[in-house]
Write a protein that holds these residues in place. Structure first.
Motif, mmCIF file in Angstrom:
data_model
loop_
_atom_site.group_PDB
_atom_site.id
_atom_site.type_symbol
_atom_site.label_atom_id
_atom_site.label_comp_id
_atom_site.label_asym_id
_atom_site.label_seq_id
_atom_site.Cartn_x
_atom_site.Cartn_y
_atom_site.Cartn_z
ATOM 1 N N LEU A 195 24.342 66.783 -19.939
ATOM 2 C CA LEU A 195 23.061 67.489 -20.028
ATOM 3 C C LEU A 195 23.213 68.827 -20.740
ATOM 4 O O LEU A 195 22.305 69.278 -21.449
ATOM 5 N N ASP A 196 24.364 69.470 -20.527
ATOM 6 C CA ASP A 196 24.593 70.753 -21.195
ATOM 7 C C ASP A 196 24.627 70.608 -22.709
ATOM 8 O O ASP A 196 24.335 71.566 -23.436
ATOM 9 N N LYS A 197 25.018 69.419 -23.182
ATOM 10 C CA LYS A 197 25.112 69.197 -24.620
ATOM 11 C C LYS A 197 23.770 68.839 -25.252
ATOM 12 O O LYS A 197 23.661 68.762 -26.484
ATOM 13 N N MET A 198 22.764 68.570 -24.440
ATOM 14 C CA MET A 198 21.454 68.215 -24.988
ATOM 15 C C MET A 198 20.781 69.434 -25.606
ATOM 16 O O MET A 198 21.098 70.581 -25.281
ATOM 17 N N GLU A 199 19.864 69.156 -26.487
ATOM 18 C CA GLU A 199 19.098 70.241 -27.085
ATOM 19 C C GLU A 199 18.186 70.856 -26.032
ATOM 20 O O GLU A 199 17.671 70.179 -25.152
ATOM 21 N N ASP A 200 18.000 72.183 -26.158
ATOM 22 C CA ASP A 200 17.142 72.877 -25.212
ATOM 23 C C ASP A 200 15.719 72.367 -25.301
ATOM 24 O O ASP A 200 15.225 72.034 -26.386
ATOM 25 N N GLY A 201 15.083 72.324 -24.146
ATOM 26 C CA GLY A 201 13.697 71.878 -24.099
ATOM 27 C C GLY A 201 13.274 71.608 -22.655
ATOM 28 O O GLY A 201 14.101 71.629 -21.733
ATOM 29 N N PRO A 202 12.009 71.348 -22.432
ATOM 30 C CA PRO A 202 11.512 71.112 -21.062
ATOM 31 C C PRO A 202 12.207 69.939 -20.384
ATOM 32 O O PRO A 202 12.497 69.985 -19.192
ATOM 33 N N LEU A 203 12.487 68.861 -21.114
ATOM 34 C CA LEU A 203 13.128 67.697 -20.522
ATOM 35 C C LEU A 203 14.524 68.032 -20.019
ATOM 36 O O LEU A 203 14.924 67.617 -18.929
ATOM 37 N N LYS A 204 15.266 68.811 -20.853
ATOM 38 C CA LYS A 204 16.622 69.182 -20.442
ATOM 39 C C LYS A 204 16.583 70.009 -19.164
ATOM 40 O O LYS A 204 17.375 69.777 -18.244
ATOM 41 N N ARG A 205 15.649 70.947 -19.082
ATOM 42 C CA ARG A 205 15.570 71.790 -17.899
ATOM 43 C C ARG A 205 15.204 70.978 -16.655
ATOM 44 O O ARG A 205 15.736 71.199 -15.562
ATOM 45 N N GLU A 206 14.289 70.009 -16.803
ATOM 46 C CA GLU A 206 13.930 69.158 -15.670
ATOM 47 C C GLU A 206 15.116 68.331 -15.201
ATOM 48 O O GLU A 206 15.381 68.211 -13.997
ATOM 49 N N MET A 207 15.835 67.776 -16.169
ATOM 50 C CA MET A 207 16.976 66.938 -15.812
ATOM 51 C C MET A 207 18.097 67.769 -15.191
ATOM 52 O O MET A 207 18.771 67.319 -14.258
ATOM 53 N N GLN A 208 18.293 68.981 -15.707
ATOM 54 C CA GLN A 208 19.317 69.845 -15.113
ATOM 55 C C GLN A 208 18.960 70.233 -13.672
ATOM 56 O O GLN A 208 19.832 70.285 -12.803
ATOM 57 N N ALA A 250 17.532 79.072 -12.498
ATOM 58 C CA ALA A 250 16.247 79.730 -12.227
ATOM 59 C C ALA A 250 15.654 80.314 -13.489
ATOM 60 O O ALA A 250 14.440 80.204 -13.745
ATOM 61 N N PHE A 251 16.503 80.952 -14.314
ATOM 62 C CA PHE A 251 16.014 81.559 -15.553
ATOM 63 C C PHE A 251 15.476 80.490 -16.502
ATOM 64 O O PHE A 251 14.420 80.663 -17.136
ATOM 65 N N ASP A 252 16.207 79.387 -16.616
ATOM 66 C CA ASP A 252 15.755 78.315 -17.513
ATOM 67 C C ASP A 252 14.419 77.733 -17.068
ATOM 68 O O ASP A 252 13.673 77.175 -17.885
ATOM 69 N N ASN A 253 14.103 77.804 -15.782
ATOM 70 C CA ASN A 253 12.855 77.253 -15.259
ATOM 71 C C ASN A 253 11.785 78.334 -15.035
ATOM 72 O O ASN A 253 10.826 78.107 -14.302
ATOM 73 N N ASN A 254 12.014 79.497 -15.661
ATOM 74 C CA ASN A 254 11.027 80.585 -15.624
ATOM 75 C C ASN A 254 10.729 81.029 -14.185
ATOM 76 O O ASN A 254 9.584 81.175 -13.787
ATOM 77 N N ARG A 255 11.810 81.209 -13.408
ATOM 78 C CA ARG A 255 11.694 81.743 -12.054
ATOM 79 C C ARG A 255 12.595 82.968 -11.936
ATOM 80 O O ARG A 255 13.611 83.080 -12.621
ATOM 81 N N HIS A 256 12.211 83.900 -11.083
ATOM 82 C CA HIS A 256 13.003 85.097 -10.832
ATOM 83 C C HIS A 256 13.440 85.110 -9.373
ATOM 84 O O HIS A 256 12.792 84.524 -8.510
ATOM 85 N N ILE A 257 14.515 85.818 -9.103
ATOM 86 C CA ILE A 257 15.028 85.941 -7.736
ATOM 87 C C ILE A 257 15.248 87.409 -7.412
ATOM 88 O O ILE A 257 15.955 88.115 -8.146
ATOM 89 N N ASP A 258 14.624 87.874 -6.354
ATOM 90 C CA ASP A 258 14.859 89.216 -5.821
ATOM 91 C C ASP A 258 15.827 89.115 -4.645
ATOM 92 O O ASP A 258 15.626 88.288 -3.749
ATOM 93 N N TYR A 259 16.839 89.964 -4.660
ATOM 94 C CA TYR A 259 17.835 89.957 -3.593
ATOM 95 C C TYR A 259 17.764 91.270 -2.844
ATOM 96 O O TYR A 259 17.893 92.345 -3.427
#
Length: 476
Positions: free
Chosen positions: A272-285, A333-342
């Motif tokens: 999956l890391d070798k796939m081209e970036d895109g929404p499908l790759k992020r979902e599969m990851q 989280a970053f690839d899926n447009n989410r942020h984390i506050d600690y």
């Protein structure tokens, strides 16, 4: 309920049994002994006919119009004499010795010395000039409907229906009162014997009550158990052994399966890391990461179960372990447009637990929060000074009715819900193994807040990094 109580039933049976024995003794013991072994001494069977004869004479007492008492030859008295040809009787005034009309004068002649100013409480006798050695008589001062009178009966033969009469005659108030102490003693003995005899059973029950799936290797002690209970306890121990072996096989199978799946999951993630970036790759990851987390949880659970009780688990710094877990998850989280506050205090919070187990549980909660958090939203991970971790999302939340069910294996709200329903169930089991707790509450404003409470070593909590103990909040 008393019917289910062994001691109550035993006491009841003993009371009923002793009651029957006590009040049937004349018939079941004394009369048979007298019949077979008492023919030539004072305890011949004819002894048991005297009371019946005396009652027949008393029932025949009458008062004449002039006030004189006499013995009337009633039908009952006549029939009794027909059955007993040698039967004779006499009734006299114990104060004056005067004989009542209808009495046998020749029988009374033998007791002249006892027929005036003497109250006889009861005396069994045999006339020495009687050729029938078994003949018996009885003299007694008796309370009759006409006052105290002396009664003498002699010569009744033993008949088998005398047995039933004795059964009825023995049920009198005096005998009932005499039986009460015996009844009380039987009750005390029965209760003490049952309670003492079943004490090892109660101890065994307490042992069983403490057992669960993690202590199936323990056995119920069978020392001092009653021999009647021992086969049952041995069967229970054998059943525990079979269950223990079955659970061990299942755990080994789950651990081996999870271990074998790590390699294909790692290969999948690499591809999956070798796939081209895109929404499908992020979902599969993200899906691959979820599968990897569940496998890691299964392996962690298997390791904890293999190591045994969590009381011997090492210490770890909870904020540092959580920070490391968040850092590992940040790229996803970053690839899926989410942020984390600690949010965590500066001080160390030392808890007992395996680091890889804590990281596995927190990773699962962060992944769940990331799926629930709206696009562009912020997940909050908070560590409190009481060794509690909060993972907060702002998604649709969890209904109050579902907050216990979500920790059940394979539970999903509907078929449309994504996932296997295993992640939270494994997380709960891991927390149970660590001696902690997991639960969910509502996020103020909407969403779900999952909370983890870890067992702590109070003497080592709040070791400061610096002199500043204010909490720090980082947006990662």
């Amino acid at each position: 309920m008393w019917r289910r109580s062994l001691s109550s039933r035993l006491i009841l049976y003993w009371i009923v049994g002793s009651l029957l024995v006590f009040f049937s003794t004349p018939v079941t013991v004394q009369i048979p002994l007298a019949f077979f072994w008492g023919r030539d001494h004072s305890h011949a069977p004819e002894v048991w006919t005297t009371k019946r004869a005396r009652e027949a004479v008393i029932d025949a007492l009458r008062r004449a119009p002039d006030g004189t008492l006499y013995v009337e030859p009633t039908e009952a008295l006549r029939k009794h004499k027909e059955r007993n040809p040698d039967f004779r009787y006499a009734v006299f005034d114990p104060a004056t010795g005067a004989l009542l009309p209808g009495s046998s004068a020749d029988l009374a002649e033998n007791f002249k010395a006892l027929m005036g100013n003497v109250e006889v409480f009861g005396s069994l006798f045999h006339l020495s000039n009687d050729a029938n050695v078994r003949a018996r008589g009885y003299i007694r001062t008796t309370v009759t409907p006409f006052g105290k009178l002396g009664t003498i009966v002699y010569g009744s033969n033993f008949h088998w229906d005398d047995v039933f009469y004795q059964l009825h005659a023995y049920l009198v108030t005096e005998n009932l009162l005499a039986y009460l102490p015996l009844c009380a003693l039987i009750s005390i003995i029965g209760f003490s014997v049952v309670r003492g005899g079943l004490a090892p059973v109660r101890m065994a029950a307490g042992k069983i009550r403490q057992m669960d799936v993690d202590t199936l290797n323990q056995r119920i002690p069978d020392a001092n158990l009653p021999s009647e209970i021992l086969p049952f306890v041995e069967a229970v121990n054998d059943a525990f052994q079979r269950v223990h072996e079955g659970v061990a096989r299942q755990r080994r199978f789950a651990a081996n399966s999870a271990h074998e799946l790590r390699t294909p999951i790692a290969i999948l993630c690499a591809r999956l890391d070798k796939m081209e970036d895109g929404p499908l790759k992020r979902e599969m990851q993200r899906d691959a990461s979820r599968i990897k987390t569940i496998l890691e949880q299964l392996l962690v659970l298997a390791q904890i179960e293999e190591r045994g009780d969590a009381n011997g688990t090492p210490e770890l710094d909870l904020p540092e372990a959580i920070r490391s877990t968040i850092a590992d998850y940040m790229p996803i989280a970053f690839d899926n447009n989410r942020h984390i506050d600690y949010d965590a205090p500066d001080a160390k919070i030392i808890v007992r637990g395996y680091r890889w187990a804590v990281e596995s549980v927190v990773t699962n909660l962060i992944e769940n929060a990331a799926r629930a958090e709206p696009n562009g939203g912020t997940i909050i991970v908070r560590v409190l000074t009481n060794a509690t971790v909060e993972v907060v999302d702002h998604g649709p939340g969890i209904a109050l009715a579902d907050r216990e069910m979500i920790f059940e294996p394979f539970w999903r709200k509907s078929d449309a819900t994504r996932g296997t329903g295993l992640g939270l169930a494994i997380a709960k089991e891991l927390m149970d193994k660590l001696g902690g707790r997991i639960w969910v509450e509502e996020t103020p404003g909407g969403g779900a807040t999952f909370k983890l409470a870890f067992p702590t070593n109070m003497s080592s909590m709040f070791r400061p990094f610096t002199q500043n103990h204010d909490s720090k909040r980082q947006k990662l």
